[in-house]
Every structure is written in C-alpha cells, then in structure tokens.
Design a protein around this motif. Structure first.
Motif, PDB file in Angstrom:
ATOM      1  N   GLU A  34      77.465  33.959  55.536  1.00  0.00           N
ATOM      2  CA  GLU A  34      78.192  32.731  56.068  1.00  0.00           C
ATOM      3  C   GLU A  34      77.016  31.624  56.529  1.00  0.00           C
ATOM      4  OE1 GLU A  34      80.260  30.497  55.539  1.00  0.00           O
ATOM      5  OE2 GLU A  34      81.893  31.400  56.235  1.00  0.00           O
ATOM      6  N   THR A  35      77.218  30.401  56.538  1.00  0.00           N
ATOM      7  CA  THR A  35      76.342  29.543  57.115  1.00  0.00           C
ATOM      8  C   THR A  35      77.349  28.916  58.523  1.00  0.00           C
ATOM      9  OG1 THR A  35      77.163  27.664  55.821  1.00  0.00           O
ATOM     10  CG2 THR A  35      75.062  28.971  55.341  1.00  0.00           C
ATOM     11  N   TRP A  36      76.473  28.689  59.598  1.00  0.00           N
ATOM     12  CA  TRP A  36      77.351  28.057  60.660  1.00  0.00           C
ATOM     13  C   TRP A  36      76.763  26.928  61.026  1.00  0.00           C
ATOM     14  CZ3 TRP A  36      81.354  31.674  62.102  1.00  0.00           C
ATOM     15  CH2 TRP A  36      81.113  32.962  61.625  1.00  0.00           C
ATOM     16  N   THR A  37      77.497  25.956  61.113  1.00  0.00           N
ATOM     17  CA  THR A  37      76.584  24.561  61.323  1.00  0.00           C
ATOM     18  C   THR A  37      77.529  23.523  62.613  1.00  0.00           C
ATOM     19  OG1 THR A  37      78.019  23.781  59.419  1.00  0.00           O
ATOM     20  CG2 THR A  37      75.526  24.336  59.288  1.00  0.00           C
ATOM     21  N   PRO A  38      76.970  22.754  63.028  1.00  0.00           N
ATOM     22  CA  PRO A  38      77.947  21.960  63.985  1.00  0.00           C
ATOM     23  C   PRO A  38      78.746  20.789  63.296  1.00  0.00           C
ATOM     24  CG  PRO A  38      75.521  21.424  64.217  1.00  0.00           C
ATOM     25  CD  PRO A  38      75.664  22.312  63.074  1.00  0.00           C
ATOM     26  N   PHE A  39      78.337  20.338  61.894  1.00  0.00           N
ATOM     27  CA  PHE A  39      79.147  19.752  61.441  1.00  0.00           C
ATOM     28  C   PHE A  39      79.155  19.914  59.701  1.00  0.00           C
ATOM     29  CE2 PHE A  39      74.962  18.211  62.006  1.00  0.00           C
ATOM     30  CZ  PHE A  39      74.516  18.023  60.613  1.00  0.00           C
ATOM     31  N   PRO A  40      79.884  19.589  58.885  1.00  0.00           N
ATOM     32  CA  PRO A  40      79.705  20.242  57.635  1.00  0.00           C
ATOM     33  C   PRO A  40      78.611  19.559  56.715  1.00  0.00           C
ATOM     34  CG  PRO A  40      81.706  18.598  57.769  1.00  0.00           C
ATOM     35  CD  PRO A  40      81.228  18.876  58.944  1.00  0.00           C
ATOM     36  N   ILE A  41      77.815  20.290  56.078  1.00  0.00           N
ATOM     37  CA  ILE A  41      76.710  19.997  55.294  1.00  0.00           C
ATOM     38  C   ILE A  41      77.223  19.933  53.906  1.00  0.00           C
ATOM     39  CG2 ILE A  41      74.488  20.635  54.614  1.00  0.00           C
ATOM     40  CD1 ILE A  41      74.382  21.772  57.204  1.00  0.00           C
ATOM     41  N   HIS A  42      76.946  18.549  53.364  1.00  0.00           N
ATOM     42  CA  HIS A  42      77.052  18.131  51.909  1.00  0.00           C
ATOM     43  C   HIS A  42      76.410  18.866  50.995  1.00  0.00           C
ATOM     44  CE1 HIS A  42      78.689  15.330  49.135  1.00  0.00           C
ATOM     45  NE2 HIS A  42      77.431  15.032  48.566  1.00  0.00           N
ATOM     46  N   GLY A  43      77.281  19.318  50.139  1.00  0.00           N
ATOM     47  CA  GLY A  43      76.408  20.224  48.992  1.00  0.00           C
ATOM     48  C   GLY A  43      76.498  21.736  49.534  1.00  0.00           C
ATOM     49  N   MET A  44      76.961  22.144  50.669  1.00  0.00           N
ATOM     50  CA  MET A  44      76.712  23.657  51.060  1.00  0.00           C
ATOM     51  C   MET A  44      77.687  24.592  50.372  1.00  0.00           C
ATOM     52  SD  MET A  44      75.144  25.845  52.961  1.00  0.00           S
ATOM     53  CE  MET A  44      74.372  25.060  54.416  1.00  0.00           C
ATOM     54  N   ASP A  45      78.997  24.136  49.879  1.00  0.00           N
ATOM     55  CA  ASP A  45      79.906  24.884  49.187  1.00  0.00           C
ATOM     56  C   ASP A  45      79.315  25.358  48.003  1.00  0.00           C
ATOM     57  OD1 ASP A  45      81.406  24.204  50.971  1.00  0.00           O
ATOM     58  OD2 ASP A  45      82.569  22.899  49.986  1.00  0.00           O
TER      59      ASP A  45
END
Lengths: 403, 477, 176
Positions: free
Chosen positions: C35-46
C-alpha cells in the motif's frame, strides 16, 4: 504521457481535404434533391410547405447559433480544453449567412405562418391589438434583420480573427477575441431570445412564456454539441486527424452533450410544470393542443427521446468514450431536436391532431436546407485548418488526460 | 508557436503564491487553528453571541406569543419570514456551486475557497431552515410535515410546494453536510497528527475516523467525492427551483411565470458569491491567507457575479416584457405596481444593487481591487434581499382592491432577521477557530509538485547526477 | 516469513514521483499486499499499484434507485390509496406533482450511498492501526510519502531488499 505531448513540434491540423470534399459534394447533391422536394411541396400545399420550411430553418439556425455560442463561451471563460474543438464551432457559425438567405421564404410566407400578420385578425382581437406595436409585420422584419446582422457580424469576427491567428500565431488575437466575447454573449442572449419569441412563440400569438428564449437556447446548444461530437468523430477517423484529436476530446464533447440534455430537460420541465400546476387557460392552451388528439404521442416521445433515453445512455463513462455509442446517440439527439421543433411549429397548423401525411414535406425541407448546411460546413474544413493550429493553448489542450 | 512570455499571459497565474512547499502549506493553514485564541476573534465572537442572544429572544417571544408579533396583514400573509428564508438559502448556493460545479468543470482555483464556501452553505441553510420552522406558529407540531403514521390516518400534502421545500432543503442540508465532512476527513487527520494536547488528539482523531492516507482509501474517496459533486450539482439547482415553485406554482401575478426556476437559481448563485466575497475578504486578511485566497480568486468570483447579475437582469427584463406582451391586465398591473407603486423604493434598490452596480465589474481595475470588491459584494447582498422582498410584496395589491394594504415590518421582524446573522457568525467563527478554513489536502494536490511528472523532479534527478539545475524557483511555475 | 509479531515493513520516499515509481516496481515484482500512503491522492497511483476501479458507484446506483422507487411509492400510496383527497384540483396521483420529492429522495439516498459506501469500503472508522506506533508515520498527513509491504504478502521475505533497491529510506519494521 503528458511530458511527450509537450515536445510535439507541430500539431497536424489540416483535415483530409479529399474526404471533406466528398462530404461537400454529397451534401450539395442531397440539398438539391431536397430543394426539388420543397418545390413540389409548394405546388401541393404552400401553407404546409411554409411550416415545414420554418421547422427546418429553426432546426439548422439553432445549430449554427449553438456554434457561435460555444465559440464565444470558450473565450469568455478562457477555457483551454475546448481549443481543438473551437474551429468546428466557428465553422458551424459560419453557416449563418446561408441561414440569412434561407430566411427569405419565411418573410414571403409570413401571412401563411403568422396569424397576427393579418390586419383584419388584429382588428377584431383586443389582445392582438394591444401588442400590435410589437407584433407588426414591419417591426418584425426589422427585428429579424437586426438578429441576423448581429449573428453574422459576431460569427464573421470570431472566425476571421481565429483564421488570422492560424497565419500569424499572434497571441494578441487571443486577447482580442476574449475582449469581444462578453459583449458578444450579451448580444447573443438577447437576440436568440427575441428571435425565439418572434419566429416560434408568436406562431400562437396569444400564448406567452418568459422562459421561451432560454428553451430555444437550451435546444440550440444541445444540438450543437451533437454536431460537434459527430464532427470530432469524423475528424479522428476519415478526417485524418486521429493523431491530434483523441478520444479524450470526444469524451469532453460527450460530457457537455450530457450536461445540455439535462439543461434542456430542466428548462422544458420548468415551463411545462408551472403551466400544468397553475392551470390557467390562456397558458394551458399551448400544451392542450400538444397533449391531445394524437399529439400526445409525439410529446411523450420527446420526453423519452430527448431526455430519459440519452440520459441513461450517456450517464456511463464508457458510452461517452465509445465511438459507435456516442455517434448513434448524437444522431438520435438530432432527430429529437427535429421533433422538438416539429412540435413547436406543426401543431399550430394541425391543432386537431397530427398530420403524418405531410411529413414528407418536412423531410424535404430538412434535406434541402440540411444538404446545403452540411455541404458548406464540410467545405470549410478544406479551406482552413480543422484545429486552431497556432492558438497558444492548443498544445496544452491536446495533452489532456481525461481520467 | 508563441514566445514564452506571451504564453505565460495566456495561461492563468499559479494557484498558490509565495513559494510554498507541502510542509509550509500544512503549517500555514493549521497554524490558524493551533495558534492561541486572538483578541480579535474573541471580540468578534462576543458580538456574534450577542446577535445569537437577540435571535433567541425574538424566537422565544414568537413561540410564546405567535406570529401576530410580525407585521403580517391580510393580503401580505407572507412577510419577512419567506424573504429571509429565500435570502439565506440563496446565500448557501454559492458554496455548493464552488465545491461541486467548479469541481466538475475542473476549475482548480476553487480549492482554496471551497472549504470556506461549504461552511458558509451549511450555516446559511441552518439560518434559512429556522424561518419555515418558526413561521408555522405552532412549532411543536412541525413533525406533521413529515410522513409519519398517526392515529388520524392523515398524511402530508405532497401536492404542496411547501412540503417539497421540506424535502428539498433538508436534503440539501444533509448532503451539504456530508460533502463538507468528507472533504474535512483528511484535514482532520492532519490536525490529529499535529495535535499537542491529548484532548485535541482524541477529538480530531475521532472526527477523522482513523484516516491515514492509504491509496486504496484515496481511490474510493476520490470516486465518492466526484459522485457527490455530480449529485450536488443537480441538487443545488433543484433546491432553488423548488423554492421558486413556492411562488411560481400559484396564480398570483408577478409570481406565476415560467422563467422563475432558472431565474431563482441564477440569483442564488449571484448572492452566494457576493456573500463568499463579503466573508473571504476580511478573513484572508485577518488570518494571513492571502497566498491561498489570491486576487485571482477574487477576480474570478467578481466575474461570476457579473455574469449571474446579467442573468438576473435578463430575467427582470423578460418578466417585464412578457407582462406587457401577455396583454393580461393583472400581469401588467403587478409589474407597473412594482416599479412605480408604493414599493417602488424597494424595486429601485433591487435594480440598482443587482443590475447597475455590478456593471462596474466590467473593469479589470475594479475586479482586482480588493476593497471595492468588498463594498460591491455588500451591495449585492442588499440587492438580493430586496429582490425577495419585492417578489413577496406582490401580495400587497391582490385581486381584491378593497383588501389592498401596505406591509411594514415590526421590531420583531427586524430583530429576528438581525439575529440570524448572530447565529450565522457564531457558527462561522467557531468553524474558523477549530477547523481548517482551507482544504489542506486539496491545495497540496493542485501544487505543481503534486504531479509525479512535474519537470522539477526530472531536473532534480539531473542535479543529483551532477548537472546544475535550480529547481527551487520552479515551485512557482 | 510472516512473523506474527510483525505487521509489515514501512519505507519512506522523497516525493510523489519516486513513490509512484516504487509502486510500479512493487506491482511488477508481484507484490500483492502493499500500500502507498500519501497526504493527498497522487494522479496515476491506482494504475501504478495495479488497482481495479472503485465500487462506490454501484452502491450509489442502488441508493438512488431505492430513493426513486421509495419516493414514488410513498407519494402514490399516501395520496391516492391511504387517504385520497382532492387538493387544488390536482389528480390523486400525477407524475408531475410527484417529481420534486422523488428527485430529492433519489439524490439523498444516492448521497448516503456515496458517503457511507465509501466509508464501508474503506473499513472506516478505524481508531487503531499498527502504523500509529511509528512516530515518523504521523508525517503522512503533512508532507511524507510511504510505501508498506505487509507481512501477509507471499513475497514478504524479499521485501526489505526490494524496498532498499526501490529507493526507500528509513525502512522500519512495523510491529503488529
């Protein structure tokens, strides 16, 4: 992805002239056939022929006006994403001179179309007498000339400036167009509303609705997006611009088409609903004619076909990105746009029920005006680039990833 | 291709000013909440509480005594209560417009102001809801408006526009609250993770539901947010449409006209944006949020005010024209009476504030002048209140000339309305004090560094390999 | 080597670009429970993580249709069946007057579907998580970008080596 599009040195912007010329010739041929049919219609029943002509005229004029509106809206909101589609809209608006010429038969047939244009009818009718200052033949013609002049000047200005940018690449022209857009939209809003009152609402001179101008506008914009969708599909396929325009651009048009289906429905429902609920005879008379004696089936088809069906189809993202589904929906919506105008115009003449036997006259007028409309529209893709080739926003618009 | 300098002017300037990093955005926005309570806030909150107290007294006396304490009379059975209701609902609409419609149109400039505007929506709708609640007279029987089985076998009248209002406004309130909360969850998690005290950690922790920024969560979150935006857009249009039905389904001249639904919606957006400006201009100054709520935001909102003001003007013109065109004596009279009758003063205030003064926004100098924008936004607020007043006062000369009367508010009409501002600002100041006023996660998402394909990263890796490429100055681009 | 007392491994990445790249590598290396954990959704992560689309839309559709049918049923039954009354000369039931309430309830239940469906799919609220014990992880809501590989992943044995190669920093074992 995004980074590569940036480095695209030149964007192919010229549509396949051969393919566009083919459309031009076919359109011209069909137009001539249609006009011959219209000639036959005039020989058989000239009153009906005028009504058919008005229906077709309103159908195509609203599409051209939609193109004008889209062009100005693009500049007004300083949109980037709509840049590649703007030329097609400009080309649609460039059909407005043609529509000005095709308006002449309506002036000639005024007395067959408009009850209020008969002095003796006005004399015996206090309501018509009261508004004779507005609904008088002379003033009506003067106004029509003003509307057509305003539209043609605007369409000419935006297309010419845009074409000049193709040659010079001057960013200043973008600012020039942006400067003109607010005043243009304002003039457009007033002229399309009053044109709607004059040409369509006054067919029944006793009936009135404050929202009618917005209704005409809503249909105009929706049908224009349908034409724009078909154009984008054509450009990415036969038009040979598959490398510049992508399915993302088509998808954007699909979304707006969906949005304006909803907007049209909202306006149509508002008008119908308030009149239904208020239940005042002077207003309900307009709907009474359209909901009885067989006309109700046309009205129901309009409700389903202009709203429910395309709404559910275009709700899906996949449908908006599927060339076949989007194309069929766009054609269907144009058929519904015809039905909409058929229902605005025809029940005035046939207030005791529909008269399908004369539908061939409507078809002839649609084909006649439509053939010319499509032909001239297609020819513009051979004369100039199909995308605003040197608009500084084009590159940014084309690297859009429609996630 | 155009030269680089002209390219820059064709495209809008950056959304976040002042060379921020992700960390400094968090600090700047959370700082507002974490700093000790300022004296300015305390003073404002005291004033707001005084207004709230006035509201409490006015409503308390109303419930005790009945609606007779208002200035209602026989033809004018709807007075300030409906005017204030429509006024406050309309204010709320800009919040939804910013959060939903601008989101769907990918107008990224909305991110700095959407939280703020959504809060405004919720509090404005609370103020609006108080009026239909208290105007029924016997407040304790309000549950009759709900379809609850009862021993009388009676059901609410679903054919009444007032009942549609109950459903529309309560749905609007609920959905706006959910939308706002969903947007808040990641930011509440930020406050939780920065909390210095145990109580703050626990409270923000509970409110954030245990959000930790997992990508699988973001995926569902973004989809839900998009859908909520898609639902809120028709919802907000429907709410003011249904509010317009309160008037337009009747057969009262001046009320029953087909343009009412879109006309009310345009007016609501118009007044709502004006209220956003009225609130945001002082707030950005007081809380030092000028880097996030920039002059560009103010200018964009002024443009929307100009456009929607023109739409409202269009509707005024159409109403007048069609009233004459209809050749209905009643319709014509209603409009002539509006413009030249006893309430002409209100009509011309309305036209001046809604149609004439917003024309100043044609000039870029005025659009980008923060002080003038603030003043003009207040003009719009006043004008839109008067619009609803003018519409409601169509009643004062009804079909029966012997019943004609002039409506004047009593002191209780005025205190109740002024009191709602106390209610509104109490809630708004609490929001500013305890919740992040700018959507932190969303602002980070529109910064250039948020894009994994941002040029700065490529240059950065070049720098790591020994070439010299400053990426610090790229933050602006 | 799934140790019962180990929840997984936590690695920090410098920015969205490096995290996205690491996620792509984890997907290609065949990791499943990461899993990745980020402060905001990152475009292209899905796409980078190889995730399928969200199911929230279907829940919304269910909610909306329930609202639609429920509202029509409610209005028809109360007005035309349970206590029919002529009001304002309107029919006992007509789609025209039923439209406003039907519309509102469809939207309301759709919105419930979107919000509560999203929380349910995300298994929220979740007050405690093993990652809460890692003080550095608090920065995930500020400006830090993390990737975790859970101990339940079949390839967990090579996880530490993989994270090091992918450019992860401060690689930490997270106790269960």
């Amino acid at each position: 992805m995004a980074a590569t599009a940036h480095n695209r040195a030149t964007i192919p912007a010229q549509a396949d002239a051969g393919a566009a010329n083919g459309v031009f010739k076919i359109g011209l041929g069909l137009g001539v056939v249609g006009l011959a049919g219209v000639g036959g219609a005039f020989a058989v029943d000239h009153k009906q022929a005028y009504f058919s002509w008005l229906t077709a005229f309103a159908f195509y004029t609203t599409i051209a006006l939609g193109g004008l509106f889209f062009t100005m809206l693009h500049h007004l909101v300083r949109a980037t994403w709509s840049t590649p589609l703007r030329r097609a809209a400009e080309n649609l608006a460039a059909n407005l001179p043609l529509m000005a010429v095709l308006f002449i038969p309506i002036v000639i047939g005024m007395h067959d179309l408009y009850h209020w244009s008969h002095a003796e009818a006005v004399e015996g009718d206090p309501i018509l007498k009261g508004k004779a200052g507005y609904l008088s033949p002379t003033f009506w013609i003067v106004r029509a000339v003003i509307y057509l002049a305003v539209w043609n000047v605007l369409a000419w200005f935006f297309r010419r400036t845009s074409l000049r940018q193709d040659e010079t690449g001057d960013v200043g022209l973008t600012f020039k167009m942006r400067k003109m857009a607010p005043a243009g939209v304002l003039a457009f809003a007033l002229t399309i509303s009053f044109a709607g009152f004059d040409w369509l609402m006054s067919l029944n001179p006793h009936w009135f609705s404050t929202i009618f101008g917005v209704y005409v506008f809503a249909g105009a914009t929706m049908s224009m997006f349908a034409v724009l969708a078909l154009t984008a599909l054509w450009l990415t396929n036969r038009g040979g611009l598959g490398n510049s325009l992508t399915i993302d651009n088509v998808h954007d048009v699909g979304k707006l088409m969906f949005g304006f289906i909803v907007f049209w429905t909202y306006i149509a429902f508002s008008q119908y609903y308030l009149i239904w609920y208020g239940n005042i005879p002077e207003e309900t008379v307009w709907y009474k004619v359209r909901l009885e004696n067989g006309w109700q089936w046309y009205s129901r088809l309009l409700a389903v076909g202009h709203f429910a069906l395309p709404f559910w189809v275009l709700m899906s993202r996949h449908a908006k990105r599927n060339r076949l589904v989007l194309g069929i929906t766009a054609v269907w919506l144009l058929v519904m746009h015809f039905l909409d105008h058929y229902l605005l115009v025809s029940p005035t003449l046939h207030d005791h029920g529909p008269h399908p036997a004369t539908l061939w006259m409507d078809a002839a007028a649609m084909l006649g005006i439509g053939g010319l409309f499509v032909a001239f529209y297609a020819r513009r893709f051979t004369k100039a680039a199909a995308l605003p080739a040197r608009d500084p926003q084009l590159a940014a618009a084309l690297e859009y990833d429609n996630a | 291709m155009a030269t680089p300098t002209s390219q820059e002017t064709v495209f809008p300037p950056p959304l976040v000013e002042g060379g921020h990093t992700f960390g400094s955005v968090t600090d700047a926005i959370c700082g507002v909440v974490e700093k000790p309570t300022s004296n300015g806030w305390k003073a404002a909150f005291t004033a707001a509480l005084a207004g709230l107290a006035l509201f409490g007294v006015s409503v308390g006396y109303l419930i005790w005594e009945g609606t007779g304490i208002w200035g209602l009379n026989n033809p004018v059975a709807w007075g300030w209560a409906i005017v204030n209701f429509v006024f406050w609902v309309g204010i709320g609409h800009a919040g939804t417009l910013i959060s939903a419609i601008l989101f769907l149109f990918r107008q990224k400039w909305r991110t700095s102001i959407n939280r703020f505007a959504e809060a405004m929506t919720i509090f404005a709708v609370i103020c609006a809801l108080t009026f239909p609640t208290i105007h029924v007279g016997r407040v304790w029987l309000l549950y009759w408006a709900m379809p609850i089985p009862n021993q009388m076998g009676l059901w609410p009248n679903f054919r009444s526009p007032l009942l549609w209002d109950v459903f529309a406004v309560s749905t609007y309130f609920t959905v706006s609250l959910l939308f706002w909360f969903v947007g808040l969850v990641p930011d509440l998690a930020t406050l939780r993770d920065r909390a210095k005290t145990k109580i703050a950690h626990t409270l923000y922790g509970m409110a954030s539901l245990g959000w930790r920024g997992a990508n699988r969560h973001w995926q569902n979150y973004e989809r839900a947010y998009l859908i909520l935006a898609g639902l809120s857009t028709p919802l907000v249009l429907s709410v003011h449409t249904i509010v317009s039905f309160d008037f337009a389904v009747s057969v009262v001249p001046g009320w029953h006209t087909t343009i009412f639904p879109p006309y009310f919606v345009a007016g609501a957006i118009f007044s709502g944006f004006a209220m956003v400006l009225t609130l945001a201009i002082p707030a950005r100054k007081v809380f030092g949020l000028q880097d996030f709520i920039t002059v560009r935001h103010i200018e964009n909102m002024n443009k929307i005010i100009l456009v929607t003001g023109m739409m409202v003007g269009y509707a005024y013109a159409m109403e007048f024209f069609i009233a004459w065109y209809s050749q209905s004596a009643y319709e014509s009279f209603a409009f002539v009476n509006r413009a030249f009758g006893p309430y002409a003063w209100a009509y011309w205030i309305m036209v001046s504030c809604n149609v004439i003064t917003p024309q100043l926004f044609w000039f870029k100098k005025i659009r980008t002048n923060v002080g003038l924008s603030f003043i003009l936004s207040i003009f719009v607020n006043i004008g839109m209140w008067f619009e609803r007043f003018v519409i409601t006062m169509s009643l004062h000369r009804d079909f029966l000339p012997s019943a004609w009367d002039y409506y004047s508010p009593t002191i209780w009409d005025i205190t109740t309305f002024v009191g709602t501002f106390g209610l509104f600002f109490t809630l708004f100041l609490l929001f500013l004090r305890f919740l992040p006023a700018v959507a932190i996660a969303e602002v980070k998402g529109v910064m250039p560094q948020a894009n994994p394909h941002w040029e700065g990263y490529h240059q950065h890796s070049d720098a790591a390999h020994g070439t010299t490429a400053g990426h610090g100055d790229k933050v602006h681009g | 080597m799934a140790d019962r007392r180990t929840w997984g491994l936590l690695a920090e990445f410098e920015n969205p670009a490096t995290l996205l790249h690491a996620a792509e590598r984890a997907r290609d290396a065949g990791y499943k429970n990461f899993e990745t954990w980020t402060p905001f959704p990152i475009h292209g992560m899905d796409r980078a993580m190889g995730l399928k689309g969200s199911k929230v839309g279907w829940i919304v559709l269910g909610g909306g249709l329930t609202g639609l049918a429920g509202a029509l049923l409610l209005q028809w039954w109360t007005s035309a069946v349970a206590y029919p009354m002529v009001i304002g000369g309107k029919p006992y039931f007509a789609w025209e007057w039923a439209t406003p309430v039907t519309f509102e309830l469809s939207i309301l239940l759709s919105a419930f579907g979107a919000v509560f469906g999203m929380f349910a799919l995300n298994r929220l609220p979740r007050p405690y998580h093993p990652l809460d014990r890692i003080p550095r992880f608090r920065k995930v809501t500020d400006d830090a970008f993390f990737l975790t590989i859970e101990a339940t992943d079949p390839k967990f044995a090579q996880a530490r080596e993989f994270l090091e190669q992918a450019g992860g920093r401060n690689i930490t074992e997270v106790p269960a």
